[in-house]
Scaffold this motif. Sequence first.
Motif, short mmCIF file in Angstrom:
data_model
loop_
_atom_site.label_atom_id
_atom_site.label_comp_id
_atom_site.label_asym_id
_atom_site.label_seq_id
_atom_site.Cartn_x
_atom_site.Cartn_y
_atom_site.Cartn_z
N ILE A 103 0.83 -1.21 0.00
CA ILE A 103 0.00 0.00 0.00
C ILE A 103 0.86 1.26 0.00
CG2 ILE A 103 -1.74 1.28 1.29
CD1 ILE A 103 -2.69 -1.41 2.41
N ASP A 104 0.53 2.16 -0.91
CA ASP A 104 1.21 3.45 -0.97
C ASP A 104 0.58 4.39 0.05
OD1 ASP A 104 0.99 6.40 -2.29
OD2 ASP A 104 2.89 5.45 -2.86
N GLU A 105 1.40 5.08 0.84
CA GLU A 105 0.90 5.93 1.92
C GLU A 105 0.00 7.05 1.40
OE1 GLU A 105 4.49 7.26 3.67
OE2 GLU A 105 5.04 5.30 4.46
N ASP A 106 0.41 7.71 0.34
CA ASP A 106 -0.38 8.82 -0.20
C ASP A 106 -1.73 8.34 -0.71
OD1 ASP A 106 1.60 10.66 0.37
OD2 ASP A 106 2.54 10.49 -1.62
N LEU A 107 -1.72 7.20 -1.42
CA LEU A 107 -2.99 6.67 -1.93
C LEU A 107 -3.91 6.24 -0.78
CD1 LEU A 107 -1.77 4.53 -4.97
CD2 LEU A 107 -2.82 6.80 -5.00
N LEU A 108 -3.32 5.72 0.28
CA LEU A 108 -4.11 5.33 1.45
C LEU A 108 -4.80 6.54 2.07
CD1 LEU A 108 -4.95 3.28 3.65
CD2 LEU A 108 -2.81 3.84 4.83
N VAL A 109 -4.04 7.61 2.26
CA VAL A 109 -4.61 8.82 2.87
C VAL A 109 -5.73 9.37 2.00
CG1 VAL A 109 -4.13 11.22 3.48
CG2 VAL A 109 -2.53 9.42 4.15
N LYS A 110 -5.53 9.40 0.68
CA LYS A 110 -6.57 9.90 -0.22
C LYS A 110 -7.82 9.01 -0.18
CE LYS A 110 -3.37 12.13 -3.45
NZ LYS A 110 -2.76 12.10 -4.81
N ALA A 111 -7.61 7.70 -0.11
CA ALA A 111 -8.74 6.78 -0.05
C ALA A 111 -9.54 6.99 1.23
CB ALA A 111 -8.24 5.34 -0.12
N VAL A 112 -8.85 7.17 2.34
CA VAL A 112 -9.53 7.39 3.61
C VAL A 112 -10.31 8.71 3.59
CG1 VAL A 112 -9.16 7.90 6.06
CG2 VAL A 112 -7.98 5.98 4.99
N LYS A 113 -9.74 9.74 3.02
CA LYS A 113 -10.43 11.03 2.95
C LYS A 113 -11.72 10.91 2.14
CE LYS A 113 -6.52 14.17 3.65
NZ LYS A 113 -5.66 15.21 3.04
N ARG A 114 -11.65 10.16 1.03
CA ARG A 114 -12.86 9.97 0.22
C ARG A 114 -13.92 9.18 1.01
NH1 ARG A 114 -9.15 9.95 -4.27
NH2 ARG A 114 -8.60 7.76 -3.92
N ALA A 115 -13.45 8.17 1.74
CA ALA A 115 -14.39 7.37 2.52
C ALA A 115 -15.05 8.20 3.61
CB ALA A 115 -13.66 6.18 3.14
N VAL A 116 -14.26 8.99 4.32
CA VAL A 116 -14.80 9.83 5.40
C VAL A 116 -15.81 10.83 4.84
CG1 VAL A 116 -14.21 11.63 7.08
CG2 VAL A 116 -12.79 9.59 6.89
N LYS A 117 -15.52 11.37 3.68
CA LYS A 117 -16.45 12.32 3.05
C LYS A 117 -17.78 11.66 2.75
CE LYS A 117 -16.69 15.68 -0.74
NZ LYS A 117 -15.98 16.26 -1.90
N ARG A 118 -17.74 10.44 2.24
CA ARG A 118 -18.98 9.71 1.94
C ARG A 118 -19.74 9.35 3.20
NH1 ARG A 118 -18.04 5.45 -2.97
NH2 ARG A 118 -19.91 4.60 -1.99
N ILE A 119 -19.01 8.97 4.24
CA ILE A 119 -19.65 8.61 5.51
C ILE A 119 -20.34 9.82 6.12
CG2 ILE A 119 -19.18 7.92 7.90
CD1 ILE A 119 -16.91 6.12 6.68
N GLU A 120 -19.66 10.96 6.12
CA GLU A 120 -20.26 12.18 6.68
C GLU A 120 -21.48 12.62 5.89
OE1 GLU A 120 -16.93 14.82 6.70
OE2 GLU A 120 -16.23 14.14 8.68
N ALA A 121 -21.41 12.50 4.57
CA ALA A 121 -22.56 12.86 3.73
C ALA A 121 -23.73 11.93 4.00
CB ALA A 121 -22.18 12.80 2.25
N SER A 122 -23.44 10.65 4.18
CA SER A 122 -24.49 9.67 4.48
C SER A 122 -25.13 9.95 5.82
CB SER A 122 -23.90 8.26 4.46
OG SER A 122 -24.86 7.31 4.83
N ALA A 123 -24.31 10.31 6.82
CA ALA A 123 -24.84 10.61 8.16
C ALA A 123 -25.77 11.80 8.11
CB ALA A 123 -23.69 10.88 9.12
#
Length: 252
Positions: A103-123
């Motif tokens: 796993i690439d660190e930068d890609l991991l951080v970007k993936a997590v940010k996208r996930a958090v954004k979707r989770i917050e929008a869903s909430a």
Amino acid sequence: MIRTILIDDEPRGLSALSSMLQAYCPELEIIAACSEVTDAKEKTKTLDPQLVFLDISLRDKTGFDLLAELDPVNFEIIFVTAHNQYTLRAFQYSATDYLLKPIDEDLLVKAVKRAVKRIEASASNNVSTLLYNLNRLHAQKEMKLCVPSLKGFDVIDIQDILYCEAGGVYTNIHFANRAQICSSKGLSEYEKLLTDSGFVRPHNSFLVNLLHIKQYIKGEGGSLILSNNKEIVVSRRRKESIIKSMKEIYKF
């Protein structure tokens, strides 16, 4: 903090991913790390994660097999794998992202940010939906319905209706606290009138008041147990919409 579960059948993979997340993604709370499919299934069902990192190639199953057993899936998914042939299928599961090992660190951080954004929008959407449904059910308690019959008509409180049952061109309306009424209108007419007031149609022959459902029993389509212990079968093709309606109201 975003409740997060890690699933990988290689302990070293779990350890490496956990360390990277702790170092670069402090917004995540790792509530479980699973290397066995059975454990992963149990933890995912009981701990109510918001985000799951899922290895696709597990020992005796794939990550897709696990998701099929967990249906419906109520969390965001980031697939993690050493193989890229699963990409298309991963996104058919509406994955937030797909990370290749190592796993690439930068890609991991970007993936997590996208996930958090979707989770917050869903909430945010869930809160709006909850408020809408609470208002809808509150309004139901104040609404009345005029039911035409062969003798004239009856004025009834909508909240007292348990379910409506098709009887040819007529509809039999069953109540919690009074004898049933036979209406000269068909069931489809009542579906149009009552769907926005908290009623669902689990079967061609029935229209049910969500307020009076006390249990859902799993099965091919499943069945609903009402407050008077009446059991109504859910057709297979209506199962998903019924469960969705119940979740929107009761938030389970």
